[in-house]
Write a protein that holds these residues in place. Structure first.
Motif, PDB file in Angstrom:
ATOM      1  N   THR A 137     -41.752 -33.220 -15.126  1.00 12.94           N
ATOM      2  CA  THR A 137     -40.856 -32.697 -14.093  1.00 12.94           C
ATOM      3  C   THR A 137     -40.013 -31.580 -14.682  1.00 12.94           C
ATOM      4  OG1 THR A 137     -39.330 -34.487 -14.649  1.00 12.94           O
ATOM      5  CG2 THR A 137     -40.674 -34.781 -12.701  1.00 12.94           C
ATOM      6  N   THR A 138     -39.609 -30.663 -13.833  1.00 16.30           N
ATOM      7  CA  THR A 138     -38.674 -29.634 -14.257  1.00 16.30           C
ATOM      8  C   THR A 138     -37.255 -30.200 -14.132  1.00 16.30           C
ATOM      9  OG1 THR A 138     -38.330 -28.714 -12.049  1.00 16.30           O
ATOM     10  CG2 THR A 138     -40.227 -27.890 -13.305  1.00 16.30           C
ATOM     11  N   LYS A 196     -35.115 -29.326 -12.164  1.00 15.12           N
ATOM     12  CA  LYS A 196     -34.787 -29.418 -10.739  1.00 15.12           C
ATOM     13  C   LYS A 196     -35.625 -30.463 -10.010  1.00 15.12           C
ATOM     14  CE  LYS A 196     -33.092 -24.651 -10.292  1.00 15.12           C
ATOM     15  NZ  LYS A 196     -33.268 -23.349  -9.606  1.00 15.12           N
ATOM     16  N   GLN A 218     -39.014 -30.633  -9.835  1.00 14.67           N
ATOM     17  CA  GLN A 218     -40.354 -30.255  -9.399  1.00 14.67           C
ATOM     18  C   GLN A 218     -41.390 -30.895 -10.315  1.00 14.67           C
ATOM     19  OE1 GLN A 218     -41.327 -26.094  -9.817  1.00 14.67           O
ATOM     20  NE2 GLN A 218     -43.263 -26.260  -8.707  1.00 14.67           N
ATOM     21  N   LYS A 219     -42.471 -31.396  -9.739  1.00 13.80           N
ATOM     22  CA  LYS A 219     -43.523 -32.041 -10.526  1.00 13.80           C
ATOM     23  C   LYS A 219     -44.589 -31.013 -10.911  1.00 13.80           C
ATOM     24  CE  LYS A 219     -42.897 -36.407  -8.070  1.00 13.80           C
ATOM     25  NZ  LYS A 219     -43.532 -37.380  -7.149  1.00 13.80           N
ATOM     26  N   THR A 235     -47.648 -29.532  -8.685  1.00 18.10           N
ATOM     27  CA  THR A 235     -48.142 -28.165  -8.880  1.00 18.10           C
ATOM     28  C   THR A 235     -49.039 -28.149 -10.108  1.00 18.10           C
ATOM     29  OG1 THR A 235     -46.137 -27.219  -7.922  1.00 18.10           O
ATOM     30  CG2 THR A 235     -47.466 -25.775  -9.326  1.00 18.10           C
TER      31      THR A 235
END
Length: 309
Positions: A249-250, A252, A254-255, A280
């Motif tokens: 994950t980021t 923020k 996001q995967k 993503t």
């Protein structure tokens, strides 16, 4: 609750990367025909691939903690730190027994000491004494962890020993799903993380590599019972490292599903669409690292699940 993913990764920047004769006997993914003959050239190309990958990960919002490898002792596979160490949400650090003598030299307590300045290290579980018995368990190469359900998947091989698995289970509380896996030539697969990848709600696995039908059913059923959507890959796709992926994950949230370009290219359009529903797809050219080292994107990242101080 323990998360399956993290945005904190340990990666080791190579200084003397190259084809490792000590590991080639049990790793058919090391390709002597594809390997760069000159060690200097292999190092230069691998460094370029490593820097490109880490720069893109950091630009995407992943916290990549990079340590430079040391020129001495000679550790041609140091770019794959996930084999000697794993970091856990409980504050546990596990050190693993390695088959090749020159891979044992990769273990660096100075890195753990440095990480302990930022992360809480409650205890170190040291399994390296098994090396004296000729028994090995090479980290999250040998183990594919469902951290949410505390299940460790492991295909038995010269580098993944049942006795060390039992000790890992006893010391960490993970239950073990052990099986055997072979490639298209019937050769035992050296590491579990080329057979399968476990995400939060999905799993990628080469079921065809599990020759025993009862074991194949056991692995599939365990994944399904754990709430995973199973994406089956072929033996040919496994040979292109399509099982060697890692979900991160980021900062923020996001995967990102990290893989090599070779792995990405081997996926069908349908598989890409399926996986794109979960994360993503993020891929990098790692051809030099794959050909010489016999490992791919997942092998280069040791996830840091330790709690922050």
């Amino acid at each position: 609750m323990q998360s399956q993913t993290t945005s904190n990764l340990l990666m080791i920047r190579p200084v003397r990367f190259g084809f490792n004769e000590q590991t080639a006997g049990s790793n058919v993914f090391q390709n002597a025909d594809l390997a760069t003959q000159s060690r200097d050239v292999a190092q230069e190309k691998a460094l370029r691939e490593f820097d490109d990958m880490t720069h893109q990960l950091m630009a995407a919002g992943v916290n990549v903690i990079i340590y430079d490898d040391l020129p001495e002792p000679f550790t041609p596979d140091s770019i794959f730190p996930n084999n000697w160490v794993s970091f856990h949400y409980s504050g546990t650090v596990v050190l693993y027994p390695m088959q090749a003598p020159n891979r044992r030299l990769e273990r660096r307590l100075d890195i753990i000491d440095d990480l302990a300045k930022k992360y809480h290290v409650a205890k170190i579980v040291d399994l390296t004494h098994f090396e004296q018995q000729g028994k090995y368990l090479e980290g999250t190469g040998s183990l594919v962890l469902d951290r949410m359900k505390r299940i460790a998947y492991a295909c038995l091989s010269p580098r993944t020993d049942a006795d060390v698995l039992a000790e890992f289970s006893q010391k960490t509380g993970y239950s073990v799903v052990a099986f055997s896996a072979v490639d298209s030539a019937g050769i035992p697969v050296y590491h579990t993380n080329v057979v399968m990848c476990i995400g939060d709600v999905f799993a990628i696995v080469c079921l065809a590599a599990i020759a025993d039908p009862d074991e194949r059913l056991m692995v599939r059923q365990s994944l399904v019972n754990s709430g995973k959507h199973v994406i089956d890959i072929t033996l040919e796709q496994m040979a292109h490292f399509a099982g060697n992926m890692l979900l991160v994950t980021t900062r923020k949230g996001q995967k990102l599903l990290i893989m090599s370009t070779q792995a990405f290219d081997s996926l069908s359009a349908r598989q890409r669409d399926e996986l794109d529903d979960f994360a993503t797809l993020f891929h990098f050219n790692l051809s030099t690292i794959e050909g010489n080292g016999g490992g791919s994107a997942r092998c280069m990242m040791a996830e840091i699940h330790l709690p922050s101080r």
